[in-house]
Write an enzyme that holds these catalytic residues in place. Structure first.
Site, short mmCIF file in Angstrom:
data_model
loop_
_atom_site.label_atom_id
_atom_site.label_comp_id
_atom_site.label_asym_id
_atom_site.label_seq_id
_atom_site.Cartn_x
_atom_site.Cartn_y
_atom_site.Cartn_z
N HIS A 29 0.80 -1.23 0.00
CA HIS A 29 0.00 0.00 0.00
C HIS A 29 0.83 1.28 0.00
CE1 HIS A 29 -3.40 -2.51 0.21
NE2 HIS A 29 -3.46 -2.68 1.51
N HIS A 39 -9.61 1.31 0.93
CA HIS A 39 -9.47 0.12 1.77
C HIS A 39 -10.58 0.07 2.82
CE1 HIS A 39 -7.46 -3.04 4.09
NE2 HIS A 39 -6.58 -3.16 3.11
N GLU A 69 -11.57 -4.40 -2.86
CA GLU A 69 -10.80 -3.30 -3.43
C GLU A 69 -10.66 -3.43 -4.95
OE1 GLU A 69 -7.29 -2.37 -0.35
OE2 GLU A 69 -7.41 -4.46 -0.98
#
Length: 379
Positions: free
Chosen positions: A129, A203, A343
């Site tokens: 991420h 997220h 996602e």
């Protein structure tokens, strides 16, 4: 023109004036301050059907989503923290915008135009991420707040050239909007000053029964219209194979309760992820139009959503690493399986994999990820 017709016309016009179209509202407030004194803005979008979404500028994150059930009883269905201090003390990507590159990069490296770049590793030997200081851990600037038939808020973050090892100064806009159909839309747009890579998503953790509800989200029924998924190694990096879901625990082409197979250790992939933490192949590339990514329904409350996006991949994560150390907004501990994540994104480790859709963003082009949650209440 007869008097009767004129009277009817006036009555009709009066009725239209007396009953204006419903308008959703956007209200700005404060969510507290960072340790350095900067204020964290919050914006709550609300419609006339009892639905609201609160977004905070720290991480451009979804902090709360209130949605009625089939009886009209509201509950907060988004996992989040109650205070900004909690977000800083226990960062877990709750509702956050993640990037520059969402999901994983093997060894934190990628090669672009013949040059290899190194980003911080923060997930074993890999980058997750965006790195140690990704988009989820910065304070975004609120640029625009609108009420109307669709209420919205737009936030911006400028990531400087070299940030977390990525080339190019990247300007990212995150727009959240809510309409009267209980449709929550998230749109990410990004531009760059140098060739770079981009994979930005949200997220959000969902428990449609309500945050902290007994039983968690394992009773949720999921449909994913994908014939293949991406197997990974033990570090959650795709092997490069696109494997058929047929005859496996990854087949969600028909509505299936998550809990029915989430603990099935007969598949090595489930052991690697301690449950579902994989990418389903919805398409082969980013598309101009939106397509169905998933349907999720909680049979008990009647709440559900359809998720649509323009992205080719869907990362489905079943909350496998909640360990009882995170405290929710309702002061209950989050345990394994208490919430799920869906996602829309490019495939994990895309820059290092042959045959995956390109993650390259160049000057003059705009990266775009649109995801639309079409919520239902069972009524």
């Amino acid at each position: 023109m007869t008097g009767r017709f004129l009277l009817g016309l006036l009555v009709g016009v009066g009725a239209m004036i007396a009953t204006p179209a419903a308008a959703a509202t956007a209200k700005r407030s404060s969510f507290g301050r960072l340790p350095d004194g900067r204020e964290v803005a919050a914006v709550t979008l609300a419609n006339g059907r009892g639905m609201s979404a609160t977004l905070i500028a720290y991480g451009a994150a979804i902090q709360s989503v209130i949605l009625p059930d089939r009886t009209g009883r509201p509950a907060d269905i988004a996992i989040g923290h109650a205070t900004i201090a909690d977000y800083i003390a226990k960062p877990q990507y709750f509702g956050a915008t993640v990037g520059r590159f969402a999901n994983r990069l093997a060894l934190g490296r990628f090669t672009l135009d013949g040059r290899t770049y190194q980003t911080p590793v923060n997930n074993g030997p890999n980058a997750l991420h965006g790195g140690t200081q990704g988009f989820d851990k910065v304070l975004w600037t609120v640029r625009d707040v609108k009420s109307g038939p669709t209420a919205s808020v737009t936030m911006r973050h400028v990531s400087p050239d070299g940030d977390q090892g990525y080339p190019g100064a990247m300007t990212v806009d995150a727009t959240y909007s809510l309409d009267e159909r209980n449709q929550l839309t998230i749109e990410y747009r990004a531009t760059t000053t140098k060739p770079t890579i981009a994979n930005i998503t949200n997220h959000a953790y969902w428990n449609l029964a309500g945050e902290g509800a007994e039983g968690g989200a394992m009773g949720h029924v999921v449909t994913i219209p994908a014939d293949t998924f991406l197997p990974t190694d033990a570090g959650a990096i795709p092997t490069g194979e696109r494997k058929s879901v047929a005859g496996t625990v990854f087949d969600f082409r028909q509505p299936t309760a998550i809990g029915a197979r989430v603990r099935d250790a007969s598949d090595e992939q489930m052991v690697f992820g301690r449950g579902y933490d994989h990418n389903w192949v919805i398409g082969q590339e980013v598309t101009p139009d939106l397509h169905l990514m998933a349907r999720v329904e909680d049979p008990v409350s009647g709440r559900g959503y359809e998720l649509h996006s323009n992205q080719p991949g869907l990362q489905f994560y079943s909350g496998n690493f909640f360990d009882g150390t995170s405290i929710g907004k309702n002061r209950r501990l989050h345990r394994m399986g208490d919430a799920i994540v869906m996602e829309p994104q490019l495939f994990p480790d895309t820059p290092n994999q042959q045959g995956f859709p390109s993650a390259t963003l160049v000057p003059g082009r705009t990266y775009r990820n649109v995801m639309v949650y079409r919520f239902t209440t069972g009524r």
